[in-house]
Scaffold this motif. Structure first.
Motif, PDB file in Angstrom:
ATOM      1  N   MET A 104     -49.133 -10.810  22.412  1.00 41.76           N
ATOM      2  CA  MET A 104     -48.474 -11.996  22.893  1.00 41.76           C
ATOM      3  C   MET A 104     -49.358 -13.230  22.674  1.00 41.76           C
ATOM      4  N   ILE A 105     -50.624 -13.128  23.042  1.00 39.34           N
ATOM      5  CA  ILE A 105     -51.529 -14.252  22.867  1.00 39.34           C
ATOM      6  C   ILE A 105     -51.782 -14.505  21.381  1.00 39.34           C
ATOM      7  N   ARG A 106     -51.925 -13.436  20.617  1.00 41.54           N
ATOM      8  CA  ARG A 106     -52.145 -13.592  19.174  1.00 41.54           C
ATOM      9  C   ARG A 106     -50.950 -14.268  18.522  1.00 41.54           C
ATOM     10  N   SER A 107     -49.767 -13.933  18.960  1.00 36.80           N
ATOM     11  CA  SER A 107     -48.568 -14.566  18.412  1.00 36.80           C
ATOM     12  C   SER A 107     -48.555 -16.058  18.712  1.00 36.80           C
ATOM     13  N   PHE A 108     -48.995 -16.428  19.911  1.00 37.34           N
ATOM     14  CA  PHE A 108     -49.070 -17.836  20.276  1.00 37.34           C
ATOM     15  C   PHE A 108     -50.042 -18.579  19.368  1.00 37.34           C
ATOM     16  N   PHE A 109     -51.208 -17.998  19.116  1.00 34.22           N
ATOM     17  CA  PHE A 109     -52.187 -18.660  18.262  1.00 34.22           C
ATOM     18  C   PHE A 109     -51.742 -18.693  16.808  1.00 34.22           C
ATOM     19  N   ARG A 110     -51.045 -17.655  16.356  1.00 34.24           N
ATOM     20  CA  ARG A 110     -50.509 -17.678  14.991  1.00 34.24           C
ATOM     21  C   ARG A 110     -49.443 -18.760  14.845  1.00 34.24           C
ATOM     22  N   LEU A 111     -48.585 -18.907  15.845  1.00 32.46           N
ATOM     23  CA  LEU A 111     -47.571 -19.965  15.820  1.00 32.46           C
ATOM     24  C   LEU A 111     -48.228 -21.340  15.870  1.00 32.46           C
ATOM     25  N   SER A 112     -49.254 -21.485  16.699  1.00 33.39           N
ATOM     26  CA  SER A 112     -49.990 -22.759  16.763  1.00 33.39           C
ATOM     27  C   SER A 112     -50.653 -23.069  15.435  1.00 33.39           C
ATOM     28  N   SER A 113     -51.172 -22.046  14.765  1.00 38.54           N
ATOM     29  CA  SER A 113     -51.776 -22.229  13.451  1.00 38.54           C
ATOM     30  C   SER A 113     -50.740 -22.692  12.441  1.00 38.54           C
ATOM     31  N   LEU A 114     -49.559 -22.098  12.483  1.00 36.35           N
ATOM     32  CA  LEU A 114     -48.488 -22.491  11.574  1.00 36.35           C
ATOM     33  C   LEU A 114     -48.071 -23.938  11.812  1.00 36.35           C
ATOM     34  N   LEU A 115     -47.928 -24.328  13.073  1.00 39.10           N
ATOM     35  CA  LEU A 115     -47.532 -25.700  13.384  1.00 39.10           C
ATOM     36  C   LEU A 115     -48.601 -26.703  12.976  1.00 39.10           C
ATOM     37  N   ALA A 116     -49.870 -26.355  13.182  1.00 42.23           N
ATOM     38  CA  ALA A 116     -50.951 -27.246  12.751  1.00 42.23           C
ATOM     39  C   ALA A 116     -51.004 -27.347  11.233  1.00 42.23           C
ATOM     40  N   LEU A 117     -50.727 -26.251  10.532  1.00 43.53           N
ATOM     41  CA  LEU A 117     -50.691 -26.286   9.073  1.00 43.53           C
ATOM     42  C   LEU A 117     -49.538 -27.146   8.574  1.00 43.53           C
ATOM     43  N   ILE A 118     -48.392 -27.063   9.214  1.00 40.98           N
ATOM     44  CA  ILE A 118     -47.258 -27.912   8.846  1.00 40.98           C
ATOM     45  C   ILE A 118     -47.591 -29.383   9.073  1.00 40.98           C
ATOM     46  N   ALA A 119     -48.252 -29.681  10.207  1.00 33.63           N
ATOM     47  CA  ALA A 119     -48.656 -31.067  10.481  1.00 33.63           C
ATOM     48  C   ALA A 119     -49.664 -31.554   9.444  1.00 33.63           C
ATOM     49  N   ALA A 120     -50.575 -30.691   9.018  1.00 35.74           N
ATOM     50  CA  ALA A 120     -51.552 -31.068   7.995  1.00 35.74           C
ATOM     51  C   ALA A 120     -50.876 -31.354   6.664  1.00 35.74           C
ATOM     52  N   ILE A 121     -49.906 -30.530   6.309  1.00 35.26           N
ATOM     53  CA  ILE A 121     -49.184 -30.749   5.052  1.00 35.26           C
ATOM     54  C   ILE A 121     -48.397 -32.052   5.110  1.00 35.26           C
ATOM     55  N   MET A 122     -47.773 -32.316   6.258  1.00 36.64           N
ATOM     56  CA  MET A 122     -47.018 -33.569   6.390  1.00 36.64           C
ATOM     57  C   MET A 122     -47.937 -34.788   6.322  1.00 36.64           C
ATOM     58  N   ALA A 123     -49.089 -34.731   6.994  1.00 34.44           N
ATOM     59  CA  ALA A 123     -50.026 -35.848   6.964  1.00 34.44           C
ATOM     60  C   ALA A 123     -50.588 -36.048   5.560  1.00 34.44           C
ATOM     61  N   GLY A 124     -50.907 -34.960   4.877  1.00 37.27           N
ATOM     62  CA  GLY A 124     -51.392 -35.063   3.501  1.00 37.27           C
ATOM     63  C   GLY A 124     -50.338 -35.606   2.559  1.00 37.27           C
ATOM     64  N   THR A 125     -49.094 -35.213   2.779  1.00 40.01           N
ATOM     65  CA  THR A 125     -48.007 -35.720   1.951  1.00 40.01           C
ATOM     66  C   THR A 125     -47.805 -37.215   2.167  1.00 40.01           C
ATOM     67  N   LEU A 126     -47.843 -37.650   3.407  1.00 42.00           N
ATOM     68  CA  LEU A 126     -47.709 -39.084   3.686  1.00 42.00           C
ATOM     69  C   LEU A 126     -48.852 -39.880   3.062  1.00 42.00           C
ATOM     70  N   ASP A 127     -50.070 -39.353   3.163  1.00 43.71           N
ATOM     71  CA  ASP A 127     -51.211 -40.036   2.551  1.00 43.71           C
ATOM     72  C   ASP A 127     -51.083 -40.091   1.031  1.00 43.71           C
TER      73      ASP A 127
END
Length: 106
Positions: free
Chosen positions: A1-24
């Motif tokens: 359960m906790i690992r799933s939360f951190f994996r989901l958080s990792s995915l969301l942070a990766l999506i945010a990084a891709i969006m920020a890099g795309t905007l830049d």
């Protein structure tokens, strides 16, 4: 359960990084110069009130100088780099090593 939360958080942070890099990269191409936006500028353009509330909360609950010594250098970093670092950290926390099957396993 906790690992799933951190994996989901990792995915969301990766999506945010891709969006920020795309905007830049879009800004860099449109202005013909390298444009790298800091995390603080992104946060300020999204919601100024939450930035001020976060600063007040850190000053009240942690220490008055914690914002200046810890958060200001983090907010000065490029947004895509901060989100990539968070994605890596969350992925490392949620990572599960493959099980060792043994020498004679099928």
């Amino acid at each position: 359960m906790i690992r799933s939360f951190f994996r989901l958080s990792s995915l969301l942070a990766l999506i945010a990084a891709i969006m920020a890099g795309t905007l830049d990269s879009i800004q860099s191409v449109s202005s013909s110069t390298v444009a790298i936006t800091s995390l603080g500028n992104h946060w300020q353009s999204l919601d100024v009130v939450s930035l001020a509330m976060a600063e007040a909360a850190v000053a009240h609950y942690i220490h008055p100088d914690a914002w200046r010594w810890v958060m200001v250098p983090v907010l000065a970093q490029p947004a895509f780099a901060v989100f990539l670092a968070l994605a890596l950290l969350f992925w490392m926390i949620g990572y599960r090593r493959p099980r060792f099957a043994g020498r004679f396993s099928a």
